[in-house]
Motif scaffolding. Sequence first.
Motif, mmCIF file in Angstrom:
data_model
loop_
_atom_site.group_PDB
_atom_site.id
_atom_site.type_symbol
_atom_site.label_atom_id
_atom_site.label_comp_id
_atom_site.label_asym_id
_atom_site.label_seq_id
_atom_site.Cartn_x
_atom_site.Cartn_y
_atom_site.Cartn_z
ATOM 1 N N ASN A 135 99.402 34.804 -40.563
ATOM 2 C CA ASN A 135 99.211 33.523 -39.891
ATOM 3 C C ASN A 135 97.872 32.986 -40.343
ATOM 4 O OD1 ASN A 135 101.418 32.945 -37.773
ATOM 5 N ND2 ASN A 135 100.944 35.118 -37.455
ATOM 6 N N GLY A 136 97.904 31.833 -40.958
ATOM 7 C CA GLY A 136 96.646 31.308 -41.487
ATOM 8 C C GLY A 136 96.763 29.835 -41.815
ATOM 9 N N ASN A 137 95.763 29.349 -42.501
ATOM 10 C CA ASN A 137 95.686 27.928 -42.823
ATOM 11 C C ASN A 137 95.929 27.685 -44.308
ATOM 12 O OD1 ASN A 137 95.088 27.114 -40.199
ATOM 13 N ND2 ASN A 137 92.897 27.509 -40.480
ATOM 14 N N ILE A 138 96.468 26.532 -44.546
ATOM 15 C CA ILE A 138 96.618 26.054 -45.917
ATOM 16 C C ILE A 138 95.823 24.761 -46.027
ATOM 17 C CG2 ILE A 138 98.722 24.708 -45.483
ATOM 18 C CD1 ILE A 138 99.782 25.789 -48.139
ATOM 19 N N VAL A 139 95.098 24.608 -47.126
ATOM 20 C CA VAL A 139 94.266 23.418 -47.332
ATOM 21 C C VAL A 139 94.939 22.535 -48.375
ATOM 22 C CG1 VAL A 139 92.016 22.520 -48.015
ATOM 23 C CG2 VAL A 139 92.175 24.680 -46.739
ATOM 24 N N SER A 152 90.515 16.224 -47.935
ATOM 25 C CA SER A 152 91.202 17.474 -47.629
ATOM 26 C C SER A 152 91.600 17.499 -46.160
ATOM 27 C CB SER A 152 90.329 18.686 -47.949
ATOM 28 O OG SER A 152 89.256 18.797 -47.043
ATOM 29 N N THR A 153 92.616 18.282 -45.896
ATOM 30 C CA THR A 153 93.040 18.504 -44.521
ATOM 31 C C THR A 153 93.639 19.904 -44.442
ATOM 32 O OG1 THR A 153 94.264 17.544 -42.655
ATOM 33 C CG2 THR A 153 95.374 17.593 -44.779
ATOM 34 N N THR A 154 93.659 20.452 -43.241
ATOM 35 C CA THR A 154 94.120 21.828 -43.039
ATOM 36 C C THR A 154 95.323 21.844 -42.102
ATOM 37 O OG1 THR A 154 91.871 22.682 -43.328
ATOM 38 C CG2 THR A 154 93.446 24.111 -42.234
#
Length: 634
Positions: A135-139, A152-154
Amino acid sequence: MKFSSLVVTLGLLALGGVVNGQTTVSVSATASHPIPTTLWGQMFESGDGGLYAELLQNRAFQLVSPGSSSALVGWQAINGGSISPLPNALKLTVPAGKSGGVGFANTGYSGIKVTSGSAYTASFFYRFPTASGFNGNIVVGLQTIGGQVLASTTTSISGGQTSWRQVTVTLNPTTTPSSTSNLFTITLDGASASGQSVNFAMLSLFPPTYKNRANGMRVDIATALAEMGPSFFRLPGGNNLEGQTVASRWQWNATVGPLLNRPGRSGDWGYINTDGLGLLDYLNWCEDLNMEPIMAVWSGYTLDGNSLAESQLQPYIQQAIDQINFVIGDPSKSAAAALRSSLGHPQPFKLNYVEIGNEDNFAATSYVYRWRDFANALKAQFPNIQFIATSLVNNPTLSPVPTEYDVHVYQTPTWFAQNAFYYDSFQRNGQKYFEGEYAAISTNASNIFGAPGTGRLVYPTMQSSAGEAAFMTGLERNSDIVFAASYAPLLGHVTNNQWTPNLLAFDAGSVYRSTSYYVQKLFSLNRGDEYLPSTLPNRSGTLFWSVVRKTSTNQIIIKVSNTATASTSITFQLPWTTVSSTGTAQILTGNPTGSNTPTSPNQFAPVNSTITTGKTFSFNAPAVSVSVLTFTAN
């Protein structure tokens, strides 16, 4: 393509009198014929990387062969990410031991224009090949090739997502870089995502579009086309319709509905056609510009020289019937029309003209039965549509006898001037003509289709455009039988192209209006609704004109092309009691071999001035020029 020359007669009117270099033209007050509202328009082929505003190249990995060198065209790894193509998807694996952003980037179609203050809509589908506890973020971002972040956005992703899920984000750049050498990026944190694999599909990046249409048109190119005031749009193109094979032909039903359902196809010029710009998108575009479509249906011939046998035609005739029903059919009676309605357009579109095939002079023998079978079936279904034949005029003999023909010619500037009387000799027997493709493309009459350096033009020149304008005065004079005309090709990238010259050149950042663009615009925006006979030009001369009237405003509009390298005086003798004492001249002129180019985009443009007019007045047409003179008279 080139068509055979015809003997041209001079008609019944006297030639222009020339005394001591002075040409005198007498104008009639009585119109010879109304001018079709469809006379000036546009011919279109493929929109990927150009008119179609999608910024990502190879966005859906359509028709790629995993492992092939072309499968990752437009894509590159970031910070050691491992990327590999799948059918219609890309697999990203984050290697162990990485830190910082790891992922991939798209280079766009030879660049991506990024503008501060504009909102860019980015989207993609993702899934994990196997369930993961990640579980994490993608930029998602935009950056220069030097690494400067422009936007950019996350967003979060879950390793438990093993079915496709779409993510849509908005990117808002705060900086406008000096170059279009920019990247669209997707990255994961290398440390937290170590060892993870994620599949991505149907990635997309749209800037603001013309009239804010979803899946719409690139604003600057669309604006330039709209500025021409076109009255029709020929779609889906010429060769773009035919395909290299039966399987790769343009098929309307593969271009409508969700983008995910559009498989794309091998294009005719060495790249994949995404078909993101599909039939409904074309029709919406026509409505946005108040144009009517001149639509073609595939007629059983492919560019590899294959003609279907007559016994094989019926499924393709039905596909053409369905295509037309998608445009104009009743949703209660046609599944294709019901599909149109379900996509948000219950009312039929306007459709008066349908072409059967394209350039079928290259398969003239089989066109005899192909035309017969398609035309009879389509006429029975759609009696109010005019069907256009695409073989040479009356060669071969076709039945049913065509009421319209599409004529194509690519030639030299001199040829166009010398053939300004091309249609004057045509019989007035009920047949009409669509000058569907024409352009002065070379100065070398013995090698018209040769490469640049052998006379082939890279961009239109003032000389080539003046020659085209001379020919266009003949089209206007013969608009009792010429109902439409369009320069071709319409668009071409400045470097990534397969044909020159083009009406508009473009790159990732700009659009470049050619001299021929301005000629087309001058003729289109300065229309009359009736043609006024006048003293005819000398068919072997260098000065050409046409005279029209706009009855709603009592405007007289005279178009003049001077193809000579010296200025020429022309005197107009007018029949009206009252003629305004002044008028307006719009003049395009300059170095005969000069062009508008990316390095010199504004070398040529029409210049407006006030001229003295009256019942008799003279005008000095500059060397190698196109002029439009406008004044009132009654």
